[in-house]
Write an enzyme that holds these catalytic residues in place. Structure first.
Site, PDB file in Angstrom:
ATOM      1  N   ASN A   8      -0.708   2.179   5.775  1.00 50.81           N
ATOM      2  CA  ASN A   8       0.582   1.176   4.994  1.00 50.81           C
ATOM      3  C   ASN A   8       0.498   0.089   6.570  1.00 50.81           C
ATOM      4  OD1 ASN A   8       2.359  -1.475   3.738  1.00 50.81           O
ATOM      5  ND2 ASN A   8       3.615   0.601   3.920  1.00 50.81           N
ATOM      6  N   GLY A   9       0.242  -1.108   5.861  1.00 48.42           N
ATOM      7  CA  GLY A   9       1.225  -2.845   6.851  1.00 48.42           C
ATOM      8  C   GLY A   9      -0.225  -3.231   7.315  1.00 48.42           C
ATOM      9  N   GLU A  41       5.568 -13.606 -14.955  1.00 48.18           N
ATOM     10  CA  GLU A  41       4.527 -12.084 -13.727  1.00 48.18           C
ATOM     11  C   GLU A  41       4.216 -10.702 -15.298  1.00 48.18           C
ATOM     12  OE1 GLU A  41       9.014 -10.549 -11.973  1.00 48.18           O
ATOM     13  OE2 GLU A  41       7.129  -9.267 -11.585  1.00 48.18           O
ATOM     14  N   LYS A  66      10.593 -13.803 -14.833  1.00 52.96           N
ATOM     15  CA  LYS A  66       9.957 -12.435 -15.493  1.00 52.96           C
ATOM     16  C   LYS A  66       8.845 -12.516 -16.374  1.00 52.96           C
ATOM     17  CE  LYS A  66      11.641 -10.328 -13.848  1.00 52.96           C
ATOM     18  NZ  LYS A  66      12.309  -9.553 -12.707  1.00 52.96           N
ATOM     19  N   LYS A  85       4.846  -4.243  -5.873  1.00 53.40           N
ATOM     20  CA  LYS A  85       6.392  -3.761  -6.060  1.00 53.40           C
ATOM     21  C   LYS A  85       7.010  -4.324  -4.309  1.00 53.40           C
ATOM     22  CE  LYS A  85       9.831  -2.173  -7.602  1.00 53.40           C
ATOM     23  NZ  LYS A  85      10.248  -3.422  -8.934  1.00 53.40           N
ATOM     24  N   ARG A 121       2.588   0.440  -5.080  1.00 51.78           N
ATOM     25  CA  ARG A 121       2.860  -0.435  -4.180  1.00 51.78           C
ATOM     26  C   ARG A 121       1.517  -1.333  -3.898  1.00 51.78           C
ATOM     27  NH1 ARG A 121       6.868   1.168  -0.531  1.00 51.78           N
ATOM     28  NH2 ARG A 121       5.496   0.821   1.042  1.00 51.78           N
ATOM     29  N   CYS A 153       0.714  -1.284   0.338  1.00 51.52           N
ATOM     30  CA  CYS A 153       0.281   0.288   0.303  1.00 51.52           C
ATOM     31  C   CYS A 153       0.401   1.246  -0.012  1.00 51.52           C
ATOM     32  CB  CYS A 153      -0.752   0.267   1.230  1.00 51.52           C
ATOM     33  SG  CYS A 153      -2.384  -1.429   1.432  1.00 51.52           S
ATOM     34  N   GLU A 199      15.422 -16.322 -13.617  1.00 49.62           N
ATOM     35  CA  GLU A 199      15.286 -15.514 -13.434  1.00 49.62           C
ATOM     36  C   GLU A 199      14.232 -14.987 -14.781  1.00 49.62           C
ATOM     37  OE1 GLU A 199      14.288 -13.266 -11.963  1.00 49.62           O
ATOM     38  OE2 GLU A 199      14.609 -11.163 -12.664  1.00 49.62           O
ATOM     39  N   TRP A 227      -3.161  -2.448  -1.726  1.00 54.89           N
ATOM     40  CA  TRP A 227      -2.808  -4.190  -2.341  1.00 54.89           C
ATOM     41  C   TRP A 227      -3.862  -4.648  -1.119  1.00 54.89           C
ATOM     42  CZ3 TRP A 227      -0.342  -7.991  -0.364  1.00 54.89           C
ATOM     43  CH2 TRP A 227       0.217  -9.100  -1.233  1.00 54.89           C
ATOM     44  N   HIS A 262      14.775 -36.205 -15.791  1.00 54.34           N
ATOM     45  CA  HIS A 262      14.460 -36.895 -14.910  1.00 54.34           C
ATOM     46  C   HIS A 262      12.622 -36.568 -14.571  1.00 54.34           C
ATOM     47  CE1 HIS A 262      17.911 -37.924 -14.081  1.00 54.34           C
ATOM     48  NE2 HIS A 262      17.963 -37.489 -14.440  1.00 54.34           N
TER      49      HIS A 262
END
Ligand code: F6R
Length: 611
Positions: A100-101, A490, A487, A606, A27, A2, A483, A74, A506
């Site tokens: 925020n939290g 997402e 990328k 983020k 955020r 947030c 990575e 968020w 395997h």
């Protein structure tokens, strides 16, 4: 998670708040809202969805006034909805809060408040804060906030307004980031610097357990207990453009192109002019004697930063020859890692605020380890709490998908591994000088890769038609494959798996079918032959293989594959800093081809400040 902003001054606060929130949407973007003191009292406007939905609503019904708070959410407690959006108010509508939290004991507090006759309108933990402040108010908003926080457990950055004292904006920080911006006849609060950068460069960074009382002409800083404190003001040297798109269509593309600068900035001042070694004057605790006493290393991080840690593991082991383990931060504490005073724990975090990484850092310190942070945000929680820190000078990273922060973390690991090797004498000066010379060429080599973006756009557009993909590699290439795959997932939402190429047979080879795209990383000279065998196994099952290789290895690879991207040659240890760049561009263009919101992929935010 947030983002919060606040303004007190003479401007139209709605415009300032919307502008600040637009810089904080990374955020979270499940909903947005503002509260403003208007002629008719404290008024709130909020809406589910992106900031644009709120902006449209405010166009029809503006909130006019020069003091206000704003929030971009968020969702954690309660689904994204108008009711769960911030700001939250009390039943008298005289108090308003952005948060925020997470308030961990909110259920307990909620039950207590309900028993006292409070009616809740949202499912959020935040709403308890507004009711608590209203309950504690007896004519002094600062004291009411202080008393309310005594009841709260968890993480909170707060912006608080009350109609009873319309000349004050109260801000509190406890385990969630918050800064105060100082202007002329106006002051600001924000979760992050870009939110206020257009108006001022002068900031105070609040520490945990501190609060600020803002009027338009003054800022008072104090602890939550009410003891006044003084703090050095920081003058931010980012320019506004740095925090904006700078002509690119998306922040991600801009940040991919900023990598040569990020590499140079992260190396600047850290390499001896004669390349005889590396300097880290900021590492006060990690003296050569301390480094010599280290027996093992744990690298702990999340997501992309974890992938940088996988590269870091190989670098440290190759340069220094001591055992390194890399852990996902959310798992680290639960496997009871063997930590001693001779363990170096390296936490890697772009934001420096990731809850799991911070928790791992604290666990490591509790067990006596020395903690080194590699972070992009000076003054972040991780940077402040670690025993030593190395800043990656990537500049602000706004796109949710990390690019330049990741590659700057690779540069930091390369420098640190060489620094350690030189401190303990595990490598000689000539070898170190050779690595450093090659490192200094990386920025220009990345520029050459970026010039070939159009080729990668074509490749990506072909891949974007598929729903499944694979990335394979061995050694450092496997770390980069992980990575590249993250990328792609997402931002393009293409399902993709990264596999150690030798492991494919395997089990996972069963998933290879006609036409499936496979990106094969082949930059490690000692592993090329084995990679070619694995590529053949994939091709025999119908896979279409695109190799990311380099000038050193291309001859051994090109005949075995359907297409190649050739990187400039560098030393084997440094290849990740080049090989990931085409993968970033492929993800970017695949996302674009699928019509996705590149900078704000669905379900993500983020900075992940919840566990
Ligand atoms: C992916 C991405 C995330 C972050 C992770 C850790 O592109 O950005 O996987 O790397 O959330 O974040 P920081 O580095 O801020 O701790």
């Amino acid at each position: 998670m947030c983002g919060i902003v606040g303004y007190i001054g003479a401007r139209d606060s709605q415009a300032v708040l919307l502008d600040g929130l637009s810089k904080l949407e990374y955020r979270g973007y499940d909903s947005a809202g503002i509260a403003v003191f208007t002629q008719d009292g404290l008024r709130v406007s909020k809406a589910k969805g992106r900031l644009a939905v709120l902006a449209e609503k405010l166009e029809d019904a503006p909130l006019k006034g020069s003091v206000g708070i704003g929030h971009t959410r968020w969702a954690t407690h309660g689904k994204p909805s108008d009711e769960n959006s911030h700001p939250h108010t009390d039943k008298t509508m005289k108090f308003s809060v952005v948060h925020n939290g997470i308030i961990e004991n909110y259920m307990e507090l909620k039950e207590e408040l309900i028993a006292q006759g409070v009616h809740f309108v949202s499912e959020t933990d935040t709403e308890v804060i507004s009711h608590l402040i209203a309950r504690e108010y007896d004519g002094d908003i600062v004291k009411a906030v202080q008393r309310a926080t005594e009841h709260m457990r968890g993480a909170f950055a707060l912006g608080v307004l009350t109609e009873h004292e319309p000349d004050k904006l109260v801000a509190v920080r406890f385990a969630s980031p918050l800064i105060i911006g100082i202007g002329e006849g106006e002051n600001f609060i924000g979760s992050d610097i870009p939110a206020i950068l257009q108006y001022t460069r002068r900031v105070y960074i609040l520490n945990d357990g501190e609060m600020a009382v803002l009027t338009k002409d003054a800022v008072e800083l104090m602890t939550i207990e009410g003891n006044f404190i003084s703090r050095e003001m920081i003058v931010v040297d980012w320019d506004v453009l740095t925090a904006e798109k700078g002509g690119y269509d998306h922040f991600m593309l801009k940040e991919i192109h900023e990598q040569p600068k990020a590499y140079r900035d992260t190396m600047r001042g850290r390499i001896n002019e004669d390349r005889s070694g590396v300097k880290f004057p900021e590492l006060k605790g990690l003296t050569p004697a301390k480094l010599s006493s280290i027996r093992n290393v744990h690298i702990v991080a999340c997501g992309t930063a974890y992938h940088a840690g996988l590269v870091g593991r190989t670098l440290i082991e190759q340069c220094v020859g001591i055992p390194v383990e890399t852990d996902v931060a959310s798992e680290y504490r639960y496997r009871s890692p063997i930590i001693t005073k001779d363990t170096l724990v390296i936490v890697v975090s772009q934001s420096g605020e990731t809850a799991d990484t911070l928790a791992a850092l604290r666990e490591a310190q509790r067990n006596g380890a020395h903690v080194l942070a590699i972070t992009n945000v000076v003054g972040s929680s991780v940077a402040r709490e670690a025993d030593d820190s190395i800043v990656t000078w990537a500049g602000p990273e706004i796109a949710v998908a990390s690019t330049k922060a990741y590659t700057s973390q690779l540069i930091a690991f390369m420098l640190f591994s060489l620094y350690w090797a030189q401190s303990t004498g595990s490598k000689d000066t000539a070898w170190i000088g050779q690595q450093l010379a090659a490192m200094e060429s990386l920025p220009e080599q990345v520029e050459r890769i970026l010039e070939q973006a159009d080729v990668l756009k074509d490749v990506a557009e072909g891949m974007a038609k598929h729903d499944n993909m694979f990335f394979i590699g061995r050694g450092l290439d496997y770390a980069v494959a992980l990575e590249g795959s993250l990328k792609l997932k997402e931002i393009s939402y293409i399902h993709s798996e990264a596999y150690a190429a030798g492991e494919l047979k395997h089990g996972t080879l069963a998933l290879i079918e006609d036409g499936i795209p496979v990106i094969a990383l082949t930059t490690q000279p000692t592993l090329v032959e084995k990679m070619v065998s694995n590529i053949k196994e994939v091709k025999a099952r119908g896979g279409v293989v695109y190799a990311v290789t380099d000038e050193t290895n291309v001859a051994g690879v090109e005949k075995a594959v359907d297409g190649t991207f050739v990187l400039p040659a560098t030393l084997p240890m440094l290849t990740p800093a080049l090989a990931v760049v085409p993968l970033q561009l492929i993800s970017y263009y695949a996302s674009l081809a699928r019509g996705n919101d590149v900078d704000k992929p669905r379900n993500l935010a983020k900075s992940v400040t919840v566990e």
